[in-house]
Design a protein around this motif. Structure first.
Motif, PDB file in Angstrom:
ATOM      1  N   ASN A 149      16.216  49.429 -59.202  1.00  0.00           N
ATOM      2  CA  ASN A 149      17.169  48.401 -58.782  1.00  0.00           C
ATOM      3  C   ASN A 149      18.239  48.979 -57.857  1.00  0.00           C
ATOM      4  O   ASN A 149      18.724  48.282 -56.970  1.00  0.00           O
ATOM      5  N   GLN A 150      18.583  50.241 -58.025  1.00  0.00           N
ATOM      6  CA  GLN A 150      19.583  50.858 -57.155  1.00  0.00           C
ATOM      7  C   GLN A 150      19.039  51.103 -55.750  1.00  0.00           C
ATOM      8  O   GLN A 150      19.798  51.367 -54.829  1.00  0.00           O
ATOM      9  N   GLY A 151      17.734  51.023 -55.600  1.00  0.00           N
ATOM     10  CA  GLY A 151      17.101  51.135 -54.293  1.00  0.00           C
ATOM     11  C   GLY A 151      16.596  49.792 -53.797  1.00  0.00           C
ATOM     12  O   GLY A 151      15.734  49.740 -52.927  1.00  0.00           O
ATOM     13  N   LYS A 152      17.124  48.726 -54.413  1.00  0.00           N
ATOM     14  CA  LYS A 152      16.743  47.351 -54.056  1.00  0.00           C
ATOM     15  C   LYS A 152      15.245  47.109 -54.249  1.00  0.00           C
ATOM     16  O   LYS A 152      14.607  46.398 -53.472  1.00  0.00           O
ATOM     17  N   ILE A 153      14.694  47.718 -55.299  1.00  0.00           N
ATOM     18  CA  ILE A 153      13.289  47.528 -55.652  1.00  0.00           C
ATOM     19  C   ILE A 153      13.226  46.473 -56.744  1.00  0.00           C
ATOM     20  O   ILE A 153      13.896  46.587 -57.764  1.00  0.00           O
ATOM     21  N   ASP A 154      12.406  45.470 -56.511  1.00  0.00           N
ATOM     22  CA  ASP A 154      12.237  44.381 -57.478  1.00  0.00           C
ATOM     23  C   ASP A 154      11.003  44.666 -58.324  1.00  0.00           C
ATOM     24  O   ASP A 154       9.875  44.597 -57.836  1.00  0.00           O
ATOM     25  N   LEU A 155      11.223  45.002 -59.584  1.00  0.00           N
ATOM     26  CA  LEU A 155      10.111  45.302 -60.478  1.00  0.00           C
ATOM     27  C   LEU A 155       9.600  44.069 -61.219  1.00  0.00           C
ATOM     28  O   LEU A 155       8.689  44.185 -62.037  1.00  0.00           O
ATOM     29  N   SER A 156      10.135  42.893 -60.917  1.00  0.00           N
ATOM     30  CA  SER A 156       9.769  41.695 -61.677  1.00  0.00           C
ATOM     31  C   SER A 156       8.282  41.348 -61.558  1.00  0.00           C
ATOM     32  O   SER A 156       7.719  40.749 -62.474  1.00  0.00           O
ATOM     33  N   ILE A 157       7.631  41.745 -60.481  1.00  0.00           N
ATOM     34  CA  ILE A 157       6.208  41.418 -60.321  1.00  0.00           C
ATOM     35  C   ILE A 157       5.287  42.475 -60.927  1.00  0.00           C
ATOM     36  O   ILE A 157       4.068  42.337 -60.888  1.00  0.00           O
ATOM     37  N   TYR A 158       5.862  43.512 -61.501  1.00  0.00           N
ATOM     38  CA  TYR A 158       5.088  44.624 -62.049  1.00  0.00           C
ATOM     39  C   TYR A 158       5.206  44.651 -63.573  1.00  0.00           C
ATOM     40  O   TYR A 158       5.916  45.477 -64.140  1.00  0.00           O
ATOM     41  N   SER A 159       4.482  43.773 -64.245  1.00  0.00           N
ATOM     42  CA  SER A 159       4.632  43.639 -65.702  1.00  0.00           C
ATOM     43  C   SER A 159       4.181  44.901 -66.441  1.00  0.00           C
ATOM     44  O   SER A 159       4.789  45.277 -67.447  1.00  0.00           O
ATOM     45  N   ASN A 160       3.147  45.559 -65.967  1.00  0.00           N
ATOM     46  CA  ASN A 160       2.676  46.774 -66.652  1.00  0.00           C
ATOM     47  C   ASN A 160       3.678  47.913 -66.520  1.00  0.00           C
ATOM     48  O   ASN A 160       3.886  48.675 -67.464  1.00  0.00           O
ATOM     49  N   ILE A 161       4.293  48.034 -65.365  1.00  0.00           N
ATOM     50  CA  ILE A 161       5.331  49.057 -65.173  1.00  0.00           C
ATOM     51  C   ILE A 161       6.516  48.760 -66.078  1.00  0.00           C
ATOM     52  O   ILE A 161       7.051  49.665 -66.724  1.00  0.00           O
ATOM     53  N   ARG A 162       6.921  47.511 -66.157  1.00  0.00           N
ATOM     54  CA  ARG A 162       8.066  47.155 -67.009  1.00  0.00           C
ATOM     55  C   ARG A 162       7.776  47.446 -68.483  1.00  0.00           C
ATOM     56  O   ARG A 162       8.633  47.939 -69.206  1.00  0.00           O
ATOM     57  N   LYS A 163       6.552  47.182 -68.921  1.00  0.00           N
ATOM     58  CA  LYS A 163       6.173  47.492 -70.313  1.00  0.00           C
ATOM     59  C   LYS A 163       6.204  48.998 -70.552  1.00  0.00           C
ATOM     60  O   LYS A 163       6.647  49.462 -71.606  1.00  0.00           O
ATOM     61  N   TRP A 164       5.730  49.772 -69.581  1.00  0.00           N
ATOM     62  CA  TRP A 164       5.754  51.228 -69.675  1.00  0.00           C
ATOM     63  C   TRP A 164       7.190  51.749 -69.770  1.00  0.00           C
ATOM     64  O   TRP A 164       7.495  52.604 -70.601  1.00  0.00           O
ATOM     65  N   LEU A 165       8.070  51.197 -68.937  1.00  0.00           N
ATOM     66  CA  LEU A 165       9.479  51.591 -69.003  1.00  0.00           C
ATOM     67  C   LEU A 165      10.042  51.314 -70.389  1.00  0.00           C
ATOM     68  O   LEU A 165      10.746  52.156 -70.963  1.00  0.00           O
ATOM     69  N   ARG A 166       9.736  50.146 -70.935  1.00  0.00           N
ATOM     70  CA  ARG A 166      10.240  49.790 -72.279  1.00  0.00           C
ATOM     71  C   ARG A 166       9.672  50.716 -73.353  1.00  0.00           C
ATOM     72  O   ARG A 166      10.368  51.062 -74.308  1.00  0.00           O
ATOM     73  N   ARG A 167       8.402  51.128 -73.218  1.00  0.00           N
ATOM     74  CA  ARG A 167       7.831  52.070 -74.193  1.00  0.00           C
ATOM     75  C   ARG A 167       8.616  53.382 -74.178  1.00  0.00           C
ATOM     76  O   ARG A 167       8.923  53.942 -75.234  1.00  0.00           O
ATOM     77  N   ILE A 168       8.924  53.872 -72.999  1.00  0.00           N
ATOM     78  CA  ILE A 168       9.707  55.111 -72.896  1.00  0.00           C
ATOM     79  C   ILE A 168      11.097  54.901 -73.488  1.00  0.00           C
ATOM     80  O   ILE A 168      11.590  55.732 -74.252  1.00  0.00           O
ATOM     81  N   GLU A 169      11.719  53.799 -73.147  1.00  0.00           N
ATOM     82  CA  GLU A 169      13.077  53.523 -73.612  1.00  0.00           C
ATOM     83  C   GLU A 169      13.160  53.301 -75.118  1.00  0.00           C
ATOM     84  O   GLU A 169      14.240  53.393 -75.698  1.00  0.00           O
ATOM     85  N   SER A 170      12.031  53.040 -75.769  1.00  0.00           N
ATOM     86  CA  SER A 170      12.041  52.838 -77.217  1.00  0.00           C
ATOM     87  C   SER A 170      11.716  54.114 -77.994  1.00  0.00           C
ATOM     88  O   SER A 170      11.690  54.104 -79.226  1.00  0.00           O
ATOM     89  N   LEU A 171      11.496  55.221 -77.282  1.00  0.00           N
ATOM     90  CA  LEU A 171      11.190  56.482 -77.956  1.00  0.00           C
ATOM     91  C   LEU A 171      12.399  57.016 -78.718  1.00  0.00           C
ATOM     92  O   LEU A 171      13.537  56.912 -78.235  1.00  0.00           O
ATOM     93  N   PRO A 172      12.174  57.594 -79.907  1.00  0.00           N
ATOM     94  CA  PRO A 172      13.288  58.245 -80.618  1.00  0.00           C
ATOM     95  C   PRO A 172      13.878  59.352 -79.748  1.00  0.00           C
ATOM     96  O   PRO A 172      13.142  60.149 -79.171  1.00  0.00           O
ATOM     97  N   GLY A 173      15.172  59.362 -79.620  1.00  0.00           N
ATOM     98  CA  GLY A 173      15.856  60.373 -78.817  1.00  0.00           C
ATOM     99  C   GLY A 173      16.090  59.967 -77.374  1.00  0.00           C
ATOM    100  O   GLY A 173      16.752  60.683 -76.637  1.00  0.00           O
ATOM    101  N   TYR A 174      15.549  58.813 -76.961  1.00  0.00           N
ATOM    102  CA  TYR A 174      15.761  58.361 -75.583  1.00  0.00           C
ATOM    103  C   TYR A 174      17.251  58.139 -75.336  1.00  0.00           C
ATOM    104  O   TYR A 174      17.952  57.544 -76.153  1.00  0.00           O
ATOM    105  N   ILE A 175      17.730  58.616 -74.203  1.00  0.00           N
ATOM    106  CA  ILE A 175      19.109  58.367 -73.751  1.00  0.00           C
ATOM    107  C   ILE A 175      19.016  57.709 -72.394  1.00  0.00           C
ATOM    108  O   ILE A 175      18.391  58.240 -71.472  1.00  0.00           O
ATOM    109  N   SER A 176      19.672  56.568 -72.252  1.00  0.00           N
ATOM    110  CA  SER A 176      19.647  55.850 -70.990  1.00  0.00           C
ATOM    111  C   SER A 176      20.497  56.564 -69.940  1.00  0.00           C
ATOM    112  O   SER A 176      21.306  57.439 -70.263  1.00  0.00           O
ATOM    113  N   MET A 177      20.287  56.165 -68.702  1.00  0.00           N
ATOM    114  CA  MET A 177      21.053  56.703 -67.582  1.00  0.00           C
ATOM    115  C   MET A 177      21.881  55.579 -66.972  1.00  0.00           C
ATOM    116  O   MET A 177      21.453  54.422 -66.992  1.00  0.00           O
ATOM    117  N   PRO A 178      23.048  55.901 -66.417  1.00  0.00           N
ATOM    118  CA  PRO A 178      23.807  54.861 -65.717  1.00  0.00           C
ATOM    119  C   PRO A 178      22.945  54.244 -64.614  1.00  0.00           C
ATOM    120  O   PRO A 178      22.281  54.963 -63.872  1.00  0.00           O
TER     121      PRO A 178
END
Length: 181
Positions: A149-178
């Protein structure tokens, strides 16, 4: 990765505007004058991919960077993608829109669209990029895709990528970035 491995660590910001990464002291750690740098006892490593390999082998379970040649080869191929297409695509777009870095917008957008198309297809039949488990390949690819999003990339049409991002973000120990939405 340090947090995902549940390792204690101290993180230190490098003052970019004052060019601390180009100081004589910093250049002793990384002669390229780039971040990140990892210091682990007597070991000093530069480069995100090199650091990921080191941490996986030194502290991680086998799934992070397996010894099996085919799996290791797949992981290294994705590490190369992170250093090449991700850097020239989403990474460059982010630097352009956040920092005003000049780029060839048409070429960079094309690299990004091709990369996202390949990722979307790969993730259509797989939960992770290189193997059936999460590896350092996923961790290497994640940041600039998640910060798209900071590079003006719209991921809304990429459902598999968004699911992959959520899988990573749900890992124990995951820390988000600004900037991650």
């Amino acid at each position: 990765m340090l947090s995902l491995l549940n390792l204690n660590y101290e993180s230190r910001l490098v003052n970019g505007p004052e060019r601390e990464h180009k100081s004589e002291t910093f250049l002793l750690k990384n002669p390229f004058g780039q971040v990140p740098v990892l210091k682990d006892g007597d070991v000093i490593l530069r480069d995100s991919q090199g650091i990921l390999v080191y941490l996986a082998r030194a502290y991680g379970e086998a799934h992070w960077f397996p010894n099996e040649p085919k799996e290791a080869g797949e992981i290294v191929a994705w590490l190369s993608t992170a250093a090449n297409e991700v850097s020239r695509g989403p990474g460059a777009l982010r630097a352009h829109y956040l920092l005003g870095r000049p780029i060839n917008l048409e070429e960079t957008t094309s690299v990004t669209e091709n990369l996202l198309s390949i990722l979307e297809k790969r993730l259509a039949g797989h939960n992770w990029l290189a193997t059936d488990s999460i590896t350092i390949a996923d961790i290497a690819m994640y940041p600039y895709i998640a910060l798209g999003n900071q590079g003006k990339i719209d991921l809304s049409i990429y459902s598999n990528i968004r699911k992959w991002l959520r899988r990573i973000e749900s890992l124990p120990g995951y820390i988000s970035m600004p900037g991650v939405q």
